[in-house]
Design a protein around this motif. Structure first.
Motif, mmCIF file in Angstrom:
data_model
loop_
_atom_site.group_PDB
_atom_site.id
_atom_site.type_symbol
_atom_site.label_atom_id
_atom_site.label_comp_id
_atom_site.label_asym_id
_atom_site.label_seq_id
_atom_site.Cartn_x
_atom_site.Cartn_y
_atom_site.Cartn_z
ATOM 1 N N THR A 63 -6.632 3.909 10.303
ATOM 2 C CA THR A 63 -6.226 4.514 12.028
ATOM 3 C C THR A 63 -5.251 5.532 12.143
ATOM 4 N N GLU A 94 0.795 -1.117 -0.075
ATOM 5 C CA GLU A 94 0.416 -0.179 -0.008
ATOM 6 C C GLU A 94 0.758 1.050 -0.129
ATOM 7 N N ASP A 99 -3.927 0.152 12.175
ATOM 8 C CA ASP A 99 -4.403 -0.020 10.242
ATOM 9 C C ASP A 99 -4.490 1.295 10.060
ATOM 10 N N ASP A 105 -0.158 -1.103 16.720
ATOM 11 C CA ASP A 105 -0.398 -1.867 15.638
ATOM 12 C C ASP A 105 -1.541 -1.489 14.763
ATOM 13 N N SER A 140 2.241 -3.410 10.644
ATOM 14 C CA SER A 140 0.656 -3.785 11.151
ATOM 15 C C SER A 140 -0.065 -3.039 9.684
ATOM 16 N N MET A 141 1.324 -2.517 8.975
ATOM 17 C CA MET A 141 0.124 -2.259 7.621
ATOM 18 C C MET A 141 0.915 -2.422 6.310
ATOM 19 N N ARG A 142 0.464 -2.690 5.095
ATOM 20 C CA ARG A 142 0.744 -3.279 4.127
ATOM 21 C C ARG A 142 1.602 -2.092 3.191
#
Length: 512
Positions: free
Chosen positions: A237, A169, A234, A232, A254-256
């Motif tokens: 958030t 992302e 997303d 953690d 915790s994110m792509r």
């Protein structure tokens, strides 16, 4: 389905019920079958065979471990924790098994092992297979090793960076400078990031900071922040936190954002190395994916730091600047003193206590951590267009002194899920000095090793407190440092190592 991994229909009788083995195999999916079971005979499986496991519409590639004991029946299969989580089978589910063809990227891995120069398409192929769990940990470790040292040139670092960015992302914050900073690591206790982010955000600038967990150190910034707030997040958030407070202190894992890099890091961690070419790609891919535009890189230099000489620092700086500019980032370089630890604590909670004492302007707060944080914050602010060189540090100092940085830090923590004070370990014991005199040198690597043996970072309160610095005087029997642990066993284990290595802190006797 990947073109290089065709799955043929399983032979009759090659479906078995699966159960969880309850074995942690790190990130590698592992399949367990009894020697001589119908599947092994029908498919001709042997230990370490790559097996395609299909269950309930999902499939994975797992390495086979052959069971010779009686804990597994011949009419069942067992899955490691990683394999179980990936397949998520329903109760009583049957799984089908077949040979998995080697993925296309194994040819790229092999080529790099033998010294070939790779292009972006090659790296993309490898990363796609990494994300799809088609490469085993052995194959990925071979790739990581083949790219280490001086075996990856500048253009390859750029190609790997671009492939990493494309694999995940990307965040767009719109117009205006988006600031960021990163330290290449290797210096225990150098936890400037929470202080820098708080200062910069308090001045009204955008600084969406994502950090990693520890790779080879006793603590990463995300580990430290996790002792005080939720990290953690997303992407949704994270965006809300940054839009509200101007900054964040979140875990990038915790994110792509460059997710393939996160998986490569998991392989680098047990190998205990971080090569320049991959480090540059790792740092810059995450900065670009996070939407940063202006990035400061802190490079501590010292004989027992990660970067040991000024010439090595220059080489890393050139690579980072080259890669960063190639993907559209303005990169600043800050070379700092890496001869000895920073602050007092080494380990997540211990470093968090140091950070809070600096932000709170507490009496007795670590002066070296405070001054380093102001240096780095000033250098970050000096990256802004139209800024007078050197003015950033003055603004940073004023914001810290006024309490505005503390208020911003607390606001960021509240936005991320609430603030809580970091804890402390139940077992603490000093490591005494054998001789009196003055501290001649401190071995960063060995001191960090003591903290890790005590349980850091997996136990957040574990680690080491070291108050001494080069030139400080110490009496015989006085504490060189203190070890903190969650259990007596870990405390004893760490102290045993410390006592066996008297060169962790070298004390030079006073001249007669």
């Amino acid at each position: 389905m990947h073109a290089a991994d065709p799955v043929r229909s399983p032979a009759p009788g090659t479906c078995l019920p699966v159960r969880r083995a309850g074995i942690d195999t790190y990130r590698q999916p592992v399949l367990y079958l009894r020697r001589g079971c119908v599947v092994c005979r029908a498919e001709g499986f042997a230990a370490l065979t790559r097996v395609r496991v299909r269950c309930g519409g999902r499939d994975i590639v797992a390495l086979l471990n052959v069971v010779t004991g009686d804990w597994l029946g011949e009419g069942e299969a067992a899955l490691s924790d990683a394999a179980w989580q990936a397949l998520d089978p329903a109760p009583g589910a049957l799984a089908a098994f077949a040979h998995a063809e080697p993925p296309e990227s194994t040819t790229v891995v092999r080529a790099k092992v033998f010294g070939a120069r790779l292009v972006e398409a090659d790296f993309t192929a490898v990363l796609e297979d990494v994300l799809a769990s088609r490469l085993s940990d052995i194959e990925l470790a071979a790739f990581v090793t083949a790219c280490a040292g001086d075996r990856m040139d500048l253009d390859e670092s750029v190609a790997l960076t671009r492939a990493m960015i494309s694999a995940g992302e990307q965040i767009d914050w719109g117009q205006g400078p988006v600031l960021d900073k990163h330290c290449v690591g290797g210096l225990p206790g150098n936890r400037t990031t929470p202080i820098v982010v708080s200062i910069v955000a308090a001045l009204g600038h955008l600084i969406p900071k994502t950090s990693s967990r520890a790779i080879t150190s006793p603590a990463g910034t995300a580990d430290v922040m996790a002792t005080m707030t939720k990290v953690d997040l997303d992407i949704g958030t994270l965006r809300r936190v940054v839009e509200r407070e101007g900054g964040c202190l979140a875990s990038g894992g915790s994110m792509r954002l460059s997710p393939a890099d996160d998986l490569m890091i998991q392989v680098e961690r047990p190998l205990d190395f971080d090569s320049d070419g991959q480090m540059a790609a790792s740092i810059m891919s995450k900065k670009a994916a996070a939407g940063s535009t202006h990035v400061l890189i802190d490079i501590p230099v010292g004989s027992t730091a990660k970067v040991r000489t000024t010439s090595a620092a220059d080489a890393i700086a050139r690579r980072l600047a080259f890669v960063g500019e190639a993907v559209g980032l303005r990169v600043g370089i800050h070379v700092s003193d890496g001869r000895q630890p920073v602050g007092r604590g080494i380990g997540p909670a211990l470093e968090a206590h140091d950070v809070l004492s600096v932000l709170r302007n507490a009496a007795g707060a670590p002066e070296d951590l405070r001054e380093r944080s102001l240096d780095v914050a000033g250098a970050v602010l000096d990256l802004l267009p139209g800024t007078t060189p050197g003015s950033g540090r003055m603004h940073a100092r004023d914001v810290l002194r006024s309490g505005a940085a503390l208020a911003k830090f607390m606001a960021i923590c509240e936005a991320q899920g609430g603030f809580h004070e970091p804890g402390s370990a139940p077992f603490t014991r000093p490591c005494p000095a054998r001789l009196g005199g003055r501290v001649a040198c401190i071995n960063n690597r060995q001191l960090a090793r003591v903290a890790k043996l005590a349980g850091a970072p997996h136990d957040a309160a574990a680690g080491v407190t070291c108050r001494l610095r080069e030139g400080d005087r110490i009496e015989p029997g006085a504490p060189l440092f203190e070890v903190h642990a969650a259990t007596r066993g870990e405390l004893e284990y760490a102290l045993e190592y410390a006592l066996a290595h008297p060169d962790i802190l070298v004390v030079a006797p006073d001249a007669p």
